[in-house]
Design an enzyme around this catalytic site. Structure first.
Site: not given
Ligand code: M6R
Length: 615
Positions: A2, A27, A495
């Site tokens: 966040c 983030r 990923e």
């Protein structure tokens, strides 16, 4: 996890907040929101699931006026990424808006108490509990917003960085933190707050890193005030100068941040090495080691703690320190170490490795190591982050902001610093001879140029990537120094392309994973001409004889693998201990191009966030 941005000043807050959120999207990016108080005191809130661009479309239809505001980009912890669960959260009366990064661990107890007092909740988040609690305290005690926030935070267990504004008050912004980062940017008649300094760059280079348990009251036209949450005593205001530039935060002509970061590794490693090896290559000088010689001389064991890619770098660090320093070394996942009741004492050195310097598990591991009397050393990228501020000493990797969620240049920076550290400790303890230091240090100094050379495999790897774009599984195999390289190569592919990939020590494969091999399971084998080369050749044969396709990463000029592997990618020859630095380059590119071929968002892969500040 966040990102938070807040602004109070004379400019329109909305554009500054949106621009800032875009810089913090690394983030978390599953939903976003903004709250502004306009000059009439109206509180306007806009939220949308998905990325900041969605928020912009939604907000364009509403009122975005005001010179004060708070905003948030989310990585979901409590509740799905929906419009309702997006931040800012607003209290039941519609008066207080709050954004939060972290987790409120006792939210269920607080929620029950508030529900008993007649509060109803719209979202599934822990954050809404906090804003309702603030409202409840304010209404029942008739105190100021600052006092209500402070009192609420004293009742909260967990981690938070928060920003709060209130309807009817366009002049006050409150921010506080505990175990989640928050930076205050001090401009001319304007103040910024953000989860890291990137949204602030371009407006001011004067920043304050809020400390744990501090609360800041930012009032228009008044001096900034920072207090300790526990004692309510004023804190010393320590303004630092930022050294980041806007150019470092841009893509610089590349399609993605990840590709830019892969290609800037020669430059970032030059920065990382600068001033750390004497001109004649005879000595490594790390101030963190020089200033703490007694700790490193006395230590009987070194434990490396980290997560993810940084943990892979730690595995390479273990080999380097063992080889050059002859001290027992252990490597632990920070998340396991923190709950593993580790046996540590004053003769232990714990080295924490982290790109962001904010990873919650690594921070907790550091805390435990310190409590047990160990000397804690940090290897970090982000200057001024929580890890460097909580370690006894350390070395920055200085590779500049890494924005792509998949770590590339931070990994090579970490391995470079760990090589320097191993050499420095070997010198200090007198267990490495001068000739060996010179050989490795000289090759390390040349690593930026060697990586420049390695990057020439780009087109070849791109072509190769097309053959494997639709594979469902991959094995990555390596031995010795390159077993961690295999793990890192597999992690990169997972990923960003969402292809299942497993990294394995090549010789262990025959104890199980070999059962997986067939013509649909390609293997990437890291096989430079090192001390284990002959051994790995047999491992390649084992894969080939079971029908698996092999991509081999080999040293330039070694043609022996050409007849065995299906595809060979050549890398320049370097001393064995430096092979992970070079071999990781084609692996980064392979993962990158496979993901791009599949149309994936490589900079912001699904479900991930750059900085994992929750457990
Ligand atoms: O900031 P840190 O180095 O502490 O982060 C650790 C991991 O979260 C990180 O390396 C993660 O595994 C990356 N996404 C890897 O590309």
């Amino acid at each position: 996890m966040c990102g938070i941005v807040g602004y109070i000043g004379s400019q329109g807050a909305y554009d500054i907040l949106i621009q800032g959120l875009k810089r913090l999207e690394y983030r978390g990016y599953d939903s976003a929101g903004v709250a502004l108080v306009d000059t009439d005191g109206c509180l306007n809130v806009h939220k949308a699931h998905g990325k900041v661009a969605n928020l912009e479309s939604v907000a364009a239809m509403g009122n975005t006026n005001g010179t004060i505001g708070i905003s948030h980009t989310r990585w979901a912890t409590h509740g799905e990424p929906t419009d309702t669960n997006a931040h800012p959260h607003v209290s039941q009366t519609g008066e207080i808006a709050l954004v939060h990064n972290g987790t409120i661990e006792n939210y269920a107890v607080l929620k029950k108490a508030l529900t008993d007092h007649g509060y109803t909740f719209r979202s599934e988040t822990d954050t809404e509990v906090l804003v309702q609690l603030i409202q409840y305290i304010k209404d029942t005690t008739k105190c100021s917003l600052f006092e209500a926030v402070r009192e609420a935070l004293l009742q909260v267990e967990g981690a938070y960085a928060i920003a709060v504004i209130e309807k009817g008050d366009p002049d006050t912004l409150i921010a506080a933190r505990k175990a989640s980062p928050l930076v205050i940017g001090v401009g001319e008649n304007e103040t910024f707050i953000a989860s890291d300094a990137t949204p602030i760059i371009g407006y001011t280079d004067r920043v304050i890193y809020l400390k744990d348990n501090e609360i800041a009251v930012i009032k228009r036209g008044e001096p900034l005030s920072i207090m300790s949450l526990d004692s309510n005593e004023p804190s010393k205001i320590d303004i630092q100068k930022l050294k980041l530039s806007l150019a470092q935060l841009e893509k610089g002509g590349y399609d993605t941040f990840m590709l830019k970061e892969i290609f800037e590794q020669p430059a970032t490693l030059r920065d990382c090495l600068r001033g750390r090896i004497t001109d004649d290559g005879a000595r490594v000088v790390l101030s963190g080691v020089e200033l703490n010689k007694d700790k490193f001389l006395e230590c009987e064991r070194i434990t490396l703690v980290a997560c993810g890619t940084s943990w892979h770098a730690a595995l390479i660090g273990k080999r380097l320190i063992q080889d050059f320093c002859r001290v027992p070394v252990e490597v632990e996942y920070a998340s396991e170490f923190r709950y593993g009741n580790p046996v540590l004492g004053p003769k232990d050195v714990v080295i924490s490795i982290s790109q962001s310097g904010e990873t919650a598990d690594t921070l907790a591991a550091i805390q435990i190591a310190k409590e047990k009397g160990a000397f804690v050393y940090g290897v970090c990228n982000v200057v001024g982050a929580s890890i460097p501020r909580n370690t006894d000493a350390g070395t920055y990797i200085h590779v500049g902001p890494e924005i792509g969620v998949a770590s590339t240049k931070a990994f090579t920076g970490q391995v470079t610093v760990l090589t320097l550290l191993a050499l420095a400790l070997g010198q200090l303890r007198g267990v490495i001879d001068a000739e060996k230091v010179r050989e490795v240090a000289t090759a390390l100094k040349a690593i930026p140029a060697t990586i420049e050379e390695t990057l020439k495999c780009d087109a070849e790897v791109q072509t190769l990537s097309r053959i494997f774009t639709y594979a469902h599984n991959f094995l990555y195999l390596g031995r010795g120094y390159n077993y961690p390289t295999a793990l890192e190569g597999a992690l990169k592919l997972k990923e960003i392309s969402y292809i299942h990939a497993e990294g394995y020590p090549a010789a262990e494969m025959k104890h199980g994973p070999i059962a997986l091999i067939d013509h649909e399971m390609p293997s990437v084998i890291i096989a430079p001409s090192d001390s284990l080369y002959d051994k790995i050749i047999s491992n390649v044969q084992q894969v080939k004889s079971r029908g698996g396709a092999v991509v081999a990463i080999v040293s330039k000029g070694n043609t022996a693998m050409n007849d065995i592997a299906d595809y060979c990618i050549e890398i320049p020859s370097v001393p064995e201990c430096l092979t992970p630095l070079v071999a990781s380059i084609p692996l980064q590119l392979l993962a990158y191009y496979i993901a791009v071929n599949k149309g994936k968002d490589v900079d912001q892969p699904r479900n991930l966030a750059k900085s994992v500040t929750v457990e």
